[in-house]
Design a protein around this motif. Structure first.
Motif, mmCIF file in Angstrom:
data_model
loop_
_atom_site.group_PDB
_atom_site.id
_atom_site.type_symbol
_atom_site.label_atom_id
_atom_site.label_comp_id
_atom_site.label_asym_id
_atom_site.label_seq_id
_atom_site.Cartn_x
_atom_site.Cartn_y
_atom_site.Cartn_z
ATOM 1 N N THR A 32 -41.125 28.407 91.741
ATOM 2 C CA THR A 32 -41.297 29.860 91.787
ATOM 3 C C THR A 32 -40.775 30.540 90.520
ATOM 4 N N ASN A 33 -39.860 29.890 89.797
ATOM 5 C CA ASN A 33 -39.173 30.568 88.685
ATOM 6 C C ASN A 33 -40.118 31.138 87.627
ATOM 7 N N PRO A 34 -41.110 30.359 87.121
ATOM 8 C CA PRO A 34 -41.991 30.922 86.089
ATOM 9 C C PRO A 34 -43.258 31.562 86.647
ATOM 10 N N SER A 35 -43.313 31.766 87.967
ATOM 11 C CA SER A 35 -44.564 32.214 88.582
ATOM 12 C C SER A 35 -45.046 33.547 88.020
ATOM 13 N N LYS A 36 -44.115 34.482 87.757
ATOM 14 C CA LYS A 36 -44.531 35.786 87.225
ATOM 15 C C LYS A 36 -45.176 35.629 85.854
ATOM 16 N N CYS A 37 -44.641 34.711 85.058
ATOM 17 C CA CYS A 37 -45.225 34.457 83.743
ATOM 18 C C CYS A 37 -46.623 33.878 83.883
ATOM 19 N N TYR A 38 -46.786 32.871 84.747
ATOM 20 C CA TYR A 38 -48.105 32.279 84.962
ATOM 21 C C TYR A 38 -49.093 33.332 85.446
ATOM 22 N N ALA A 59 -46.767 29.639 94.161
ATOM 23 C CA ALA A 59 -45.328 29.492 93.955
ATOM 24 C C ALA A 59 -44.709 28.925 95.228
ATOM 25 N N VAL A 60 -44.570 27.609 95.282
ATOM 26 C CA VAL A 60 -44.142 26.931 96.516
ATOM 27 C C VAL A 60 -42.922 26.037 96.312
ATOM 28 N N GLY A 61 -42.345 26.055 95.107
ATOM 29 C CA GLY A 61 -41.163 25.250 94.839
ATOM 30 C C GLY A 61 -41.491 23.983 94.063
ATOM 31 N N SER A 62 -40.501 23.498 93.330
ATOM 32 C CA SER A 62 -40.702 22.328 92.478
ATOM 33 C C SER A 62 -41.104 21.087 93.279
ATOM 34 N N SER A 63 -40.440 20.871 94.418
ATOM 35 C CA SER A 63 -40.708 19.654 95.197
ATOM 36 C C SER A 63 -42.145 19.620 95.705
ATOM 37 N N CYS A 351 -42.992 36.451 78.365
ATOM 38 C CA CYS A 351 -42.283 35.942 79.539
ATOM 39 C C CYS A 351 -40.771 35.969 79.381
ATOM 40 N N GLU A 352 -40.274 36.310 78.201
ATOM 41 C CA GLU A 352 -38.830 36.373 78.012
ATOM 42 C C GLU A 352 -38.194 37.463 78.873
ATOM 43 N N VAL A 353 -38.991 38.484 79.247
ATOM 44 C CA VAL A 353 -38.452 39.554 80.101
ATOM 45 C C VAL A 353 -38.089 39.032 81.484
ATOM 46 N N TYR A 354 -38.593 37.858 81.858
ATOM 47 C CA TYR A 354 -38.288 37.279 83.170
ATOM 48 C C TYR A 354 -37.057 36.375 83.123
ATOM 49 N N GLY A 355 -36.320 36.407 82.008
ATOM 50 C CA GLY A 355 -35.059 35.672 81.932
ATOM 51 C C GLY A 355 -35.156 34.273 81.363
ATOM 52 N N PHE A 356 -36.316 33.905 80.815
ATOM 53 C CA PHE A 356 -36.471 32.572 80.257
ATOM 54 C C PHE A 356 -36.157 32.557 78.767
ATOM 55 N N THR A 357 -35.782 31.389 78.277
ATOM 56 C CA THR A 357 -35.595 31.168 76.852
ATOM 57 C C THR A 357 -36.696 30.236 76.368
ATOM 58 N N ILE A 358 -37.358 30.615 75.296
ATOM 59 C CA ILE A 358 -38.403 29.765 74.728
ATOM 60 C C ILE A 358 -37.738 28.579 74.030
ATOM 61 N N PRO A 359 -38.206 27.360 74.263
ATOM 62 C CA PRO A 359 -37.568 26.183 73.659
ATOM 63 C C PRO A 359 -37.642 26.224 72.136
ATOM 64 N N PRO A 360 -36.749 25.478 71.465
ATOM 65 C CA PRO A 360 -36.806 25.402 70.002
ATOM 66 C C PRO A 360 -38.069 24.682 69.537
ATOM 67 N N LYS A 361 -38.347 24.798 68.257
ATOM 68 C CA LYS A 361 -39.590 24.256 67.699
ATOM 69 C C LYS A 361 -39.740 22.764 67.971
#
Length: 485
Positions: A32-38, A59-63, A351-361
């Motif tokens: 569910t965490n990145p669902s808003k971004c998707y 958005a149903v969970g990782s498992s 998607c950074e507004v949803y609290g995520f950090t974009i990975p390094p290059k």
């Protein structure tokens, strides 16, 4: 008015089908965490492309996302046939499932797309975040959560918090431990972390997405439930993904990292300490060098670095190399373009507004190399992204154009702008109310006024002012909407 736009959209879709246009249908499921971004990207693609597409994400969970992606028992022959077209999770596919997929000839890739910090938050009255906040080590946290430490003035806590005892409401102020009641990736992350840094206090038997907690702890449902538990109980402590905790205004602990620095996840993020966890993990071989290798043991816990946050989670997209489960070549190529957009800053920075950090290059390059491993038909037409106007080219079928918008997206953008103004107004009004409240408290302290009726009357006046202020905010917001109709 809205009905007419909806009707027009339905008519356009039916007209496209009638004229022989194939609908590109792509569906995923998982965390569910990145669902808003998707959902945001899917909505944008729907209006930015010329051809008809139908994309969805459950958005149903990782498992559940993993189960539907691996597809072990989807068919009678246990042929590992996915229920979904792609999956997503905050945890990697288990080694056993990865190996079975390879044995079944269903090679897959892990595409790391986001980083997220997991942290601890508390509700000790009078103790705020920051350098004067609550300093804790991993072992102290382990002893708090296993209930060997039950009060905030315990010597092991006061050792790193000399100022805390004077701030506590009373001696032996109790600690209430809150935790998630159902399986969650955040529970898995913090229990793995506690076991890694303090195995004598937190054994491997207490590691997992769902564990048996001590009886005198409080179970709370979901991140919102933990938030409620913390707010309702003074002296409570719990864990959340940091973005959620910060959005809710909760007070974060200062956690010691591997290099011996006490810091919050917010401070670490400002210093690049979330990204550095992934960079160090790649250097140390914790993260495999290739996206098609086994990621089952990947854990970004207690990585080195002066500002590195010690509990970081990776969010992945799971994709199978063989794209033959898609129904057309158009779906295959568009799916690949969707994956590439997750590494394109023009798209994913939203998607950074949803609290995520974009990975390094280095991590993004690993993911892009994984996308190149997906098997497309020879001669497949690549998609083009039009940011600046490209006459003629921008009108092609395989084009995602930033020049295409819909009326609804403009309306949403307008509402977002209005909400920013309303939030600023609310913040100003809240500050005014707090200042007024402080003035009243000062009045009573200076005048030694114990008259109960006066205090009640003043409290009622303050309440009335607060209600009136919120009423003004509501009228302002409605007024703006009425003007724009």
């Amino acid at each position: 008015m809205k009905t007419s736009f909806l009707f027009a959209g339905v008519v356009a879709t039916l007209a496209g089908i009638a004229h022989g246009q194939n609908v590109l249908s792509i569906h995923g499921s998982g965390t569910t965490n990145p669902s808003k971004c998707y959902w945001q990207l899917i909505s944008q693609f729907t209006e930015q492309v010329k051809v008809l597409i139908h994309m969805s994400y459950r958005a149903v969970g990782s498992s559940t996302g993993q189960l539907e992606f691996v597809g072990e028992n989807n068919t009678a022959d246990f042929g590992y046939t996915s229920w979904n077209d792609w999956g997503s999770g905050d945890i990697p596919v288990k080694t056993k499932d990865f190996d079975n997929l390879v044995l079944a000839g269903k090679d897959m890739v892990h595409l790391p797309i986001f980083l997220g910090a997991i942290s601890f938050f508390h509700s000790i009255p009078g103790v705020e975040s920051g350098s004067d906040g609550l300093n804790v080590t991993g072992c102290v946290l382990a002893r708090i959560f296993n209930r060997k430490i039950k009060t905030w003035d315990h010597p092991e806590i006061l050792e790193d918090n000399k100022q805390l005892k004077a701030k506590l409401p009373r001696a032996d102020f109790p600690i209430t431990v809150t935790h998630r009641v159902f399986g969650s990736s955040s529970t898995a992350s913090i229990t793995e972390y506690l076991n890694k840094v303090c195995p004598t206090e937190w054994p491997s038997t207490m590691v997992g997405s769902k564990i048996v907690w001590p009886a005198d702890t409080d179970g709370c449902q979901g991140s919102s439930g933990v938030t409620t538990c913390l707010r309702q109980t003074e002296g409570a402590i719990g864990y959340l993904d940091s973005g959620h905790g910060h959005d809710e205004g909760l007070v974060e602990v200062e956690l010691i990292n591997r290099d011996g620095r006490y810091l919050s996840s917010k401070f670490a993020a400002a210093k690049g300490g979330i990204q550095s966890a992934a960079e160090e993990a790649l250097k140390l071989g914790v993260i495999p060098a290739s996206a098609d290798e086994n990621f089952g043991d990947v854990k970004l816990l207690n990585m080195p670095g002066e500002y590195t946050w010690p509990i970081v989670a990776l969010t992945y997209v799971y994709a199978k190399k063989d794209l033959s489960h898609f129904r057309s070549d158009g779906e295959k190529t568009f799916f690949v373009q969707f994956l590439k957009s997750l590494y394109d800053l023009d798209f994913v920075s939203q998607c950074e507004v949803y609290g995520f950090t974009i990975p390094p290059k280095s991590i993004r390059d690993l993911g892009l190399a994984g996308i190149d491993m997906l098997q497309l038909p020879d001669g497949s037409a690549e998609w083009i992204v039009e940011t600046d106007t490209r006459p003629g080219v921008g009108q092609g079928d395989n084009v995602i154009s930033f020049k295409r918008k819909s009326f609804s997206s403009l309306s949403v953008s307008g509402i977002s702008d209005d909400m920013v103004g309303v939030q600023e107004t609310v913040s100003e009004l809240s500050s005014d109310v707090k200042n007024l409240d402080l003035l009243v408290d000062t009045h009573f302290m200076n005048n030694d006024d114990d008259d109960r009726d006066d205090k009640i009357q003043t409290a009622l006046v303050l309440g009335g002012i607060s209600i009136a202020m919120w009423g003004v905010v509501g009228i302002m917001f409605l007024g703006r909407k009425l003007v724009n109709i």
